[in-house]
Design a protein around this motif. Structure first.
Motif, PDB file in Angstrom:
ATOM      1  N   LYS A  43       0.868  -1.174   0.000  1.00 14.93           N
ATOM      2  CA  LYS A  43       0.000   0.000   0.000  1.00 14.93           C
ATOM      3  C   LYS A  43       0.898   1.215   0.000  1.00 14.93           C
ATOM      4  CE  LYS A  43      -3.780  -1.969   2.677  1.00 14.93           C
ATOM      5  NZ  LYS A  43      -4.638  -1.816   3.862  1.00 14.93           N
ATOM      6  N   THR A  46       0.639   8.165  -3.085  1.00 16.58           N
ATOM      7  CA  THR A  46       1.491   8.774  -4.100  1.00 16.58           C
ATOM      8  C   THR A  46       1.655  10.276  -3.859  1.00 16.58           C
ATOM      9  OG1 THR A  46      -0.361   9.166  -5.587  1.00 16.58           O
ATOM     10  CG2 THR A  46       0.782   7.066  -5.808  1.00 16.58           C
ATOM     11  N   ALA A  50      -3.005  10.105  -3.880  1.00 15.33           N
ATOM     12  CA  ALA A  50      -3.870   8.968  -4.185  1.00 15.33           C
ATOM     13  C   ALA A  50      -3.472   7.807  -3.282  1.00 15.33           C
ATOM     14  CB  ALA A  50      -3.718   8.561  -5.652  1.00 15.33           C
ATOM     15  N   GLU A  51      -4.465   7.177  -2.672  1.00 15.74           N
ATOM     16  CA  GLU A  51      -4.212   6.003  -1.832  1.00 15.74           C
ATOM     17  C   GLU A  51      -4.269   4.773  -2.723  1.00 15.74           C
ATOM     18  OE1 GLU A  51      -7.050   5.967   1.322  1.00 15.74           O
ATOM     19  OE2 GLU A  51      -6.442   7.948   2.040  1.00 15.74           O
ATOM     20  N   CYS A  52      -3.161   4.067  -2.831  1.00 18.18           N
ATOM     21  CA  CYS A  52      -3.064   2.962  -3.780  1.00 18.18           C
ATOM     22  C   CYS A  52      -2.695   1.656  -3.077  1.00 18.18           C
ATOM     23  CB  CYS A  52      -2.011   3.267  -4.844  1.00 18.18           C
ATOM     24  SG  CYS A  52      -2.352   4.752  -5.796  1.00 18.18           S
ATOM     25  N   TRP A  54      -1.317  -2.311  -4.325  1.00 17.42           N
ATOM     26  CA  TRP A  54      -0.763  -3.010  -5.480  1.00 17.42           C
ATOM     27  C   TRP A  54      -0.432  -4.445  -5.107  1.00 17.42           C
ATOM     28  CZ3 TRP A  54       4.261  -4.816  -4.988  1.00 17.42           C
ATOM     29  CH2 TRP A  54       5.022  -4.257  -3.974  1.00 17.42           C
ATOM     30  N   ILE A  66      -2.670  -2.397  -9.921  1.00 19.12           N
ATOM     31  CA  ILE A  66      -2.704  -1.235  -9.041  1.00 19.12           C
ATOM     32  C   ILE A  66      -4.127  -0.696  -9.006  1.00 19.12           C
ATOM     33  CG2 ILE A  66      -1.862   1.120  -8.684  1.00 19.12           C
ATOM     34  CD1 ILE A  66       0.715   0.318 -10.056  1.00 19.12           C
ATOM     35  N   CYS A  68      -6.097   2.641  -7.263  1.00 16.89           N
ATOM     36  CA  CYS A  68      -5.908   3.893  -6.540  1.00 16.89           C
ATOM     37  C   CYS A  68      -7.248   4.565  -6.303  1.00 16.89           C
ATOM     38  CB  CYS A  68      -5.007   4.845  -7.321  1.00 16.89           C
ATOM     39  SG  CYS A  68      -3.313   4.263  -7.485  1.00 16.89           S
ATOM     40  N   LYS A  69      -7.331   5.257  -5.167  1.00 14.34           N
ATOM     41  CA  LYS A  69      -8.528   6.002  -4.811  1.00 14.34           C
ATOM     42  C   LYS A  69      -8.095   7.420  -4.503  1.00 14.34           C
ATOM     43  CE  LYS A  69     -12.422   5.809  -1.634  1.00 14.34           C
ATOM     44  NZ  LYS A  69     -12.965   5.162  -0.441  1.00 14.34           N
ATOM     45  N   LYS A  70      -8.717   8.380  -5.201  1.00 19.24           N
ATOM     46  CA  LYS A  70      -8.375   9.784  -4.996  1.00 19.24           C
ATOM     47  C   LYS A  70      -9.634  10.608  -5.217  1.00 19.24           C
ATOM     48  CE  LYS A  70      -5.558  13.515  -6.806  1.00 19.24           C
ATOM     49  NZ  LYS A  70      -4.678  13.932  -7.866  1.00 19.24           N
ATOM     50  N   ARG A  74     -12.103   5.944  -8.174  1.00 17.96           N
ATOM     51  CA  ARG A  74     -11.273   4.739  -8.105  1.00 17.96           C
ATOM     52  C   ARG A  74     -10.803   4.420  -9.527  1.00 17.96           C
ATOM     53  NH1 ARG A  74     -11.581  -0.168  -4.319  1.00 17.96           N
ATOM     54  NH2 ARG A  74     -11.927   1.568  -2.943  1.00 17.96           N
TER      55      ARG A  74
END
Length: 189
Positions: A43, A46, A50-52, A54, A66, A68-70, A74
């Motif tokens: 986890k 970035t 963005a919470e990612c 992988w 990957i 990502c949530k920003k 999503r």
């Protein structure tokens, strides 16, 4: 339908018995042959906040999925690489994955820039294919190309079937099991 259910049960029983037999006769593997059946996961947040998450799986060619949530949105994509082209990868894979995780943290706009590479510092001089790049299927069309009509949406159980196959079948059987589960279960999706 009963025939398909019976065939599915027989296939699962065959996979389980094969797994049990393989576990009783397992021979030690050399490090070159060893492959983690579990994906390498992580986890990160970035540079663009963005919470990612992988997960990377593979043998010769690794696929790193990957998500990502920003800002409530999503986005998901796959990056591909051949880390074996980097000689240092074989000597210290743990360091390699730590450096990939650090490189992910430094990225902006993951899943959107088709030219961006995710590199491990230890593999700076390795060929381009040794570094993770956005998968071709996930790249967005360039602004100069005409949009292609999209095919009608079809729901597929393939990802779920792949997980089932990995859970119940040995690696050598997983492709066949995925095909079989897809053949049996796609009608019910």
């Amino acid at each position: 339908m009963a025939l398909l259910t019976n065939a599915t049960i027989l296939l699962i029983l065959a996979c389980v018995s094969h797994q049990l037999l393989a576990n009783t006769r397992r021979t030690p593997r050399t490090p070159r042959q060893a492959r983690s059946p579990q994906p390498i996961k992580g986890k990160t947040v970035t540079k663009d906040k963005a919470e990612c998450t992988w997960a990377a799986t593979g043998d010769e060619v690794f696929t790193m999925g990957i998500t990502c949530k920003k800002a409530g949105k999503r986005i998901s994509c796959d990056y591909i690489a051949r880390p074996n082209l980097c000689p240092q990868f074989a000597s210290n894979p743990k360091l390699y994955w730590r450096q990939i995780a650090r490189s992910l943290k430094k990225q902006r706009d993951l899943c959107q820039d088709g030219n961006a590479l995710i590199k491990a510092g230890m593999c700076r001089r390795a060929p381009r294919d040794a570094h993770f790049r956005l998968g071709k299927a996930d790249r967005k069309a360039s602004p100069h190309s005409s949009p292609k009509p999209s095919p009608p949406a079809v729901k597929s159980c393939q990802p779920a079937n792949k997980k089932l196959a990995q859970e119940y079948c040995k690696d050598a059987w997983s492709t066949f099991c995925t095909f079989f589960f897809t053949l049996v279960k796609d009608q019910d999706c």
